[in-house]
Write a protein that holds these residues in place. Sequence first.
Motif: not given
Lengths: 273, 439
Positions: A147-166
Amino acid sequence: MTDVLKIENLHVAVEGKPILKGVNLTIKRGEIHALMGPNGSGKSTLGFAIMGHPNYEITAGSIHLNDQDVLEMAVDERARAGLFLALQRPVSIPGVRLADFLRHATTNVRNPDRKEGEELIPMREFRKEIKDKMNHLSMDMEFARRYVNDGFSGGEMKRAEILQLAMLQPKFAILDETDSGLDADAVRLASQSIADIGGENMGLLIITHHDKLLEHNPPQFAHVMLGGKIVETGTVKLAQELHTDGYDRIRKAYPEAAAAELEMNEEEVSPAV
Amino acid sequence: MSASTVTEVEGFSPAAFDRLIESRNEPAWLQELRQSAFDTFQSMSLPSRKEEEWMRTDIRMFHLDKFAVPEQVKPEVELPLGVLRQGVDVGGSIVSYNGHTVESNLSEELRQQGVIFGSIAEVLEQRPELLEKYLLTKAVDPHFDKFSSLHAAFFTGGQVLYVPKNTVVKQPLHALSVLGPGGVDLGHTLVIVEEGAEVTMLNETASLDNKAPGMHCGAIELIQHPNSHLRYINLQNWGQGVWHFAHQKAIVERDSTLYWTIGALGSRLSKVNQHVALVGEGAYCEVNGVMFTEGKQHLSYHTLQHHEAPSCRSNFLYKTALQDHSRTVWRGMIKVDNAAQKTDGYQRNDNLILTEHARADSIPGLEIEADDVRCTHGATTGKIDEEQIFYAQTRGFTRKEAMRAIVIGFFQQVFDRIPLESVRDALGNAIASRVREYE
């Protein structure tokens, strides 16, 4: 013609309190700009104002994307016009899988005139693309099922942002401390990733305290924000100088802005005194 | 029916009762059951807000005398198929209209296996002893209140499902009850699953006219013998003019599992008592509740998970979204008897308030007499976070799309527990179509 994002004399207030006091900034697509400055100087505010967060009131000035008046556009229209903000603190949306979220987002951004309820991009096509992108970013496919950012670590959230950017491939992206909360290796990976996903085709505004994120994305321009204004613009050398030496020189050189900074931060500081 | 009996008979009066008894050729035990319930019905008044159970549920606008025992009528239009059976290969189906069965079928294969699935009247002819043993005797108490006694005295339609010992029924069975404008449904559902048997039942309701008044006063009884497995899906989708009163009870014996999904979307006002009794060691029950209310709907669910035997587990999760001026009441109780050591009980109710004037009351409760148990409960009530909407909008979602995604996401935790795709789709679509754009 090269796309241009032009911010002129931008004044922004939050809950009636002025934060930005006349920001001028022009970014051409393909350029990388670093935005630096001490905490509370207004960097994140600029990002939220460009994207149209409802709590950020534009009291004067303008933002244009080519000849489009950005301030007249709803948040999602800005996204569809090609603006992207990677949040410093991404928000979790429990129950919504990252892959589903991104399929919807990608569909809307690629088909700006899509009406609600119209078809999403075909699952097979989307799946292949996200798989490729995730492989490229060394991300496990399992990640997209969470689930979107749910229970993500700080690093995972940032990587998810980069994935979205990509996936969204905007014309202009504001990366608000996409490196904060990451360890040195992760910052290097993030920096590399941003370069890899075609950062060169975007106009990037990188808000950062560190120079590591800039390693793979060397800025043509570095701006220093203080007290709600951009007080100095230089080259990558300026970014390096600030990273090494801090903001003392800047505060001395721009006493008015430094006084404004002090005043802006007073409310936050006083309880601790 | 002769012309003389068509004269006006008042609502649920003694004359109406006598006429019902006369018109149905029922065995003596059933007539006695009805008579005893009717006596109770007459001795009781409608509940008032002074009573604990009805404190939050105002039925002063409900006038029982505006309704009457339903006559068997032919529907004038084609009845809907129901949403739960979309894409499902069902083993049998029953459709009733205004409390009378209009269609009933069961596959030959299941019939040969000894499965019974039919209207109460059909089963009364085929297997009267089954009904005598189970109908309103083991689970629902006809004398509990005005509505349970009304139901027991006057019930007409409904369905019975019986699955014999060690029979695994793969195809779900489907029952649909439809109300016409101004209609009354007093349907009864009775499910008996014998030892070692396994079955899925899809049960749903609908109204032809979403605004028209109507009344449903029903009961559901689920009887599970040892080591039996039942999935029971109940979608309450009455029109928003319907008064809905129901007593629902499951009795779950040793090593049995019950997965009970409740979708509560319809009705003007609902007052439902849902009761699961875990009566044999090692029984397990999981309840998934999904509610979405709008307009001036009022839905009141009182759940009781009663641990009567040791080493049973129960897990109740109710999720509710509310908009407009609608209101929900969820009152959950975990009751653990002295004998029910090693109980593991869980209940949770999450409410998402979508508009300013909607209101959700959550009252979880524990009543524990055993000492070696684990019981947890929780309730949350909140609004959609504007930051979530902004975030989704920065990714190109319109405000409405963002809200819809967030609301569906809110329910996803329940959907994750429902293995049947048709059920997830039916609930998901109903929710998605209801979500509006909120300021």
